[in-house]
Design an enzyme around this catalytic site. Structure first.
Site, short mmCIF file in Angstrom:
data_model
loop_
_atom_site.label_atom_id
_atom_site.label_comp_id
_atom_site.label_asym_id
_atom_site.label_seq_id
_atom_site.Cartn_x
_atom_site.Cartn_y
_atom_site.Cartn_z
CD GLU A 1 41.42 103.94 -17.45
OE1 GLU A 1 41.43 104.91 -16.95
OE2 GLU A 1 40.86 103.84 -18.37
CD GLU B 1 37.12 99.50 -14.43
OE1 GLU B 1 37.52 100.40 -14.91
OE2 GLU B 1 35.88 99.40 -15.95
CB CYS C 1 40.07 109.83 -19.47
SG CYS C 1 41.70 108.85 -19.78
CB SER D 1 37.89 102.50 -17.38
OG SER D 1 37.67 102.22 -16.08
CE LYS E 1 37.84 116.08 -20.77
NZ LYS E 1 37.88 114.92 -19.62
CD GLU F 1 33.69 113.99 -19.16
OE1 GLU F 1 34.43 115.02 -18.40
OE2 GLU F 1 34.11 113.30 -18.86
CD GLU G 1 25.00 109.19 -18.56
OE1 GLU G 1 25.72 111.53 -18.17
OE2 GLU G 1 24.86 108.70 -19.05
CB CYS H 1 44.56 116.03 -24.76
SG CYS H 1 43.59 114.92 -24.05
#
Ligand code: SF4
Ligand code: SF4
Ligand code: SF4
Ligand code: FES
Lengths: 571, 160
Positions: free
Chosen positions: A277, A280, A297, A317, A356, A359, A364, A501
């Site tokens: 990142e 990037e 994230c 990102s 999560k 996710e 993907e 988190c």
């Protein structure tokens, strides 16, 4: 200032402070159900009634204290009224505590016990409710809902999502998504904040405990586990340690005893994320790419932007989250070097987060039909498994995580709290752009529980503007400014949950602000105690590039560690 | 936005504020006979209000329907006089026969049911009204005959 008398004790309070707040100051606790600290009172449940002389019963959470008031918080009348409130709430409640995920952590159950409810006094008509298990992250059981409204408020006011609301009225009222569709079709971003505020078992996570135990007992599977930065500083609360205790080593030891062949640290891939990142960001700045760059994230945030700000998706990102990066390198590099078939690896992650789970099952997040991560346990679920196995964390000797993905910098560990990704990124971006290290790696302006933070950092004579937001209602404010043309920002960190988190939707229940502060302080403490504070100095990360990935943003990185997101329609 | 008829309604409310929600919902229901998911979504986009909120508000009021009305729209009076003369039992019977709740429409789209406050025909209580035709002093027994009569009528039409 006003003087009021509570339980024959005179106390001084601010005018207009509620009786509830005044009593708290005096060390008297009054039970609440619908009340939420820091929100205007809703007065929905009436469990907080107290007896006010000359007035009768009043709800203490909304009733302002005034000079000369005399209040009895636990008079026979107040207690009887509270008991009746509970008896009425139980009138149409399923008597299923033994089968309920909130058994022993349920406010309704505790209140019934404390107030001495020993029999069913009222029998109410039980509507037929449909359990909503459509979401990969959240399960809703309306039969256990007491309509306190806390979930609705968190979802709308803290998260800016408003996936759910009261539907119909009177005895037919339920909490539901639009058109009473499943949560999976709604705007719900799976953050789990509603679970954390729900007093009952009406909202729970979609449990993966069984999958994980089944996999552990399957001899054909090679089980690997990773744990996120926020878990080790929170799970201790489930075992009677004070909030803010870091039990990393104990947890690693316990995970190994469960039968995991490898215990890895998600903070390792947080370091890896920083490499990707950070590179990037530098690339975007040098090549006039879409700025400000937005972090990627936090999966609740990703669904949020897909739904509500799809025009800003080019700014996100392309990095996968640390959870998914770990999943991807376990089933590629680790499998190849260990001569394992990726299909035989069962990859578990322990996360402070319910999103999560969402996710991990996104299309993907797979490579060649093999998903990066196979099951996600929340901190709460892992604690449940530890209890199931009779592990007493206080009596286990600490152990270290496994190579090659067990070493982490404290920058990676900081990912567990709001501002942490930013701090880690600034440390490494500075190095990437200047070839030298920051004099002081602590970026104070992005630390702390504030919902929105900003800083300017001068790198190579360039003023880099950064912003940090946690809680998606705060994210909205920053994004609206960007949409409206604000252009002094280069990098924005967004975490779904307020505080990051450490206050995630999968964390130990009943945590108050103090507990969340303690968890965050534990992360800062590690950062100041330990020596390895920079992601780019993590030698295992450096080796991973040397042996496998070659370079950040390289071909392999692109295939394994990066992805793209798309606008999403919601009902 | 997809629906020009809705667009036309929206032009009546140039200020897209929350106060306009109820009148807007009323206008849309007036036009379509009910509030479809699509129209709620369009209103949500126009007023910048989450569809969950709009659905929540709309279900709070009895006046809104979420299913298109059937070929035969049965209104059953739940006013005081009708209640005294047995409208609760009558409602029970309608529910049993048509297998729908007030506000719903049968799967074959033949029947829809609505309960209304008072139709001003207290002298004839309990009253039902099917597509505008009043039926007086209805009992669970006579109800069957009335419903059959419409079914026969429909079958006759279909046969022609
Ligand atoms: S929600 Fe609470 S009271 Fe209800 S079944 Fe679960 S534990 Fe028992
Ligand atoms: S999980 Fe988050 S977004 Fe979904 S309903 Fe709960 S609070 Fe709202
Ligand atoms: S689901 Fe939980 S938080 Fe939401 S209204 Fe029901 S009991 Fe309250
Ligand atoms: S806590 Fe006061 S009314 Fe619910």
């Amino acid at each position: 200032m006003a003087k009021i008398t509570i339980n024959n004790k005179e106390i001084t309070v601010r005018e207009n402070e509620t009786i509830l707040a005044a009593a708290k100051k005096a060390g008297i606790s009054i039970p609440t159900l619908c009340h939420m600290e820091g929100f205007p009172p809703s007065g929905a449940c009436r469990i907080c009634v107290v007896e006010l002389e000359g007035r009768g019963l009043v709800p203490s959470c909304s009733f302002p204290a005034a000079d000369g008031m005399r209040v009895q918080t636990h008079s026979p009348r107040a207690l009887k009224a509270r008991k009746t409130v509970v008896e009425l709430l139980l009138a149409n409640h399923p008597d299923s505590c033994n089968y309920c995920a909130r058994n022993q952590s349920c406010r309704l159950q505790t209140l019934a016990s404390e107030l001495g409810v020993r029999q069913r006094v009222y029998v109410g008509h039980k509507e037929k409710y449909k359990l909503d298990a459509s979401s990969p992250a959240i399960v809703r059981d309306p039969a256990k809902c007491i309509l306190c409204g806390r979930c609705v408020r968190v979802c709308e006011e803290v998260q800016g999502v408003a996936a759910i609301d009261f539907v119909r009225r009177g005895s037919k009222t339920v909490i539901a998504a639009a058109f009473e569709e499943g949560l999976n079709l709604s705007a719900c971003v799976n953050c789990g904040q509603c679970i954390n505020v729900c007093p009952t078992g009406a909202l729970t996570e979609n449990s993966h405990v069984k999958r994980v135990l089944d996999a552990l007992s399957d001899p054909a599977l090679y089980c690997v586990v990773q744990h996120a930065p926020a878990v080790s500083v929170s799970i201790a609360e489930e075992f009677g340690f004070p909030a803010g205790s870091d039990v990393d080593g104990l947890m690693v030891a316990a995970l190994r005893r469960l039968g995991f062949k490898k215990v890895f640290d998600t903070a390792f891939t947080a370091d890896l994320t920083i490499m990707e990142e950070g590179s990037e960001l530098v690339h975007r700045i040098k090549n006039r790419g879409a700025l400000p760059m937005l972090t990627s994230c936090s999966p609740g945030w990703i669904k949020f932007i897909e739904q509500f700000y799809p025009d800003l998706l080019p700014n996100v990102s392309t990095c996968k989250s640390p959870q998914q990066m770990m999943g991807a390198i376990v089933k590629s590099y680790f499998a190849e070097t260990g001569n394992l078939n990726p299909r035989d690896i069962f990859s578990v992650s322990v996360m402070p987060c319910t999103a999560k789970k969402f996710e991990a099952q996104r299309p993907e997040m797979a490579c060649g039909g093999v998903s990066d991560v196979d099951a996600v346990l929340t901190t709460r679920e892992l604690a449940q498994v530890f209890r199931m196995y009779g592990f007493n964390l206080k009596a286990i000797a600490p152990e270290a995580a496994d190579t090659p993905f067990g070493t982490r910098s404290t920058a990676g560990k900081l990912f567990g709290g709001t501002g942490g990704v930013m701090e880690a990124a600034i440390r490494s971006a500075y190095f990437l752009l200047t070839g030298t290290e920051l004099e002081n790696p602590v970026i104070d302006k992005v630390r702390g529980l504030e919902g929105r933070k900003e800083a300017y950092v001068t790198i190579n004579g360039m003023e880099v503007g950064v912003a940090v937001a946690s809680g998606l209602a705060n994210a909205r404010k920053v994004l609206d400014a960007v949409r409206a043309g604000r252009n002094d920002l280069h990098f924005i960190e967004i975490m779904t949950c307020p505080g990051g988190c450490i206050a995630g939707g999968g964390q130990p229940l009943g945590a108050d602000l103090e507990a969340v502060k303690a968890r965050l302080a534990a992360l800062y403490d590690l950062d100041c105690k330990e020596g390895l504070r920079l992601s780019h100095k993590n030698e295992d990360v450096v080796r991973l590039y040397k042996e496998y990935l070659v370079a950040p943003l390289g071909e392999k990185s692109h295939r394994l560690l990066h992805t793209h997101y798309h606008a999403r329609e919601i009902v | 936005m997809s629906n020009p008829a809705l667009e036309k309604i929206f032009t009546k409310y140039p200020c897209a504020s929350r106060e306009n929600l109820i009148p807007l919902l009323q206008d849309v229901q007036e036009k379509d006979g009910y509030l479809s998911e699509e129209s709620i979504r369009d209103i949500s986009r126009y007023l910048k209000l989450p569809s969950s909120k709009i659905y929540g508000v709309a279900t709070f009021y009895n006046q809104f329907r979420f299913h298109p009305i059937g070929k035969f729209h049965l209104q059953l009076c739940r006013g005081t006089a009708c209640h005294v003369n047995g409208s609760a039992k009558l409602l029970e019977a309608v529910r049993k026969i048509l297998k729908i709740e007030p506000g719903q429409t049968t799967k074959d789209k033949m029947w829809s049911l609505e309960t209304v406050a008072c139709m001003g025909a207290c002298g004839l209580s309990p009253v039902i009204c099917v597509n505008g035709e009043f039926h007086a002093k209805v009992t669970p027994k006579s109800l069957i005959k009335i419903l059959d009569q419409y079914r026969v009528q429909e079958a006759g039409h279909a046969g022609k």
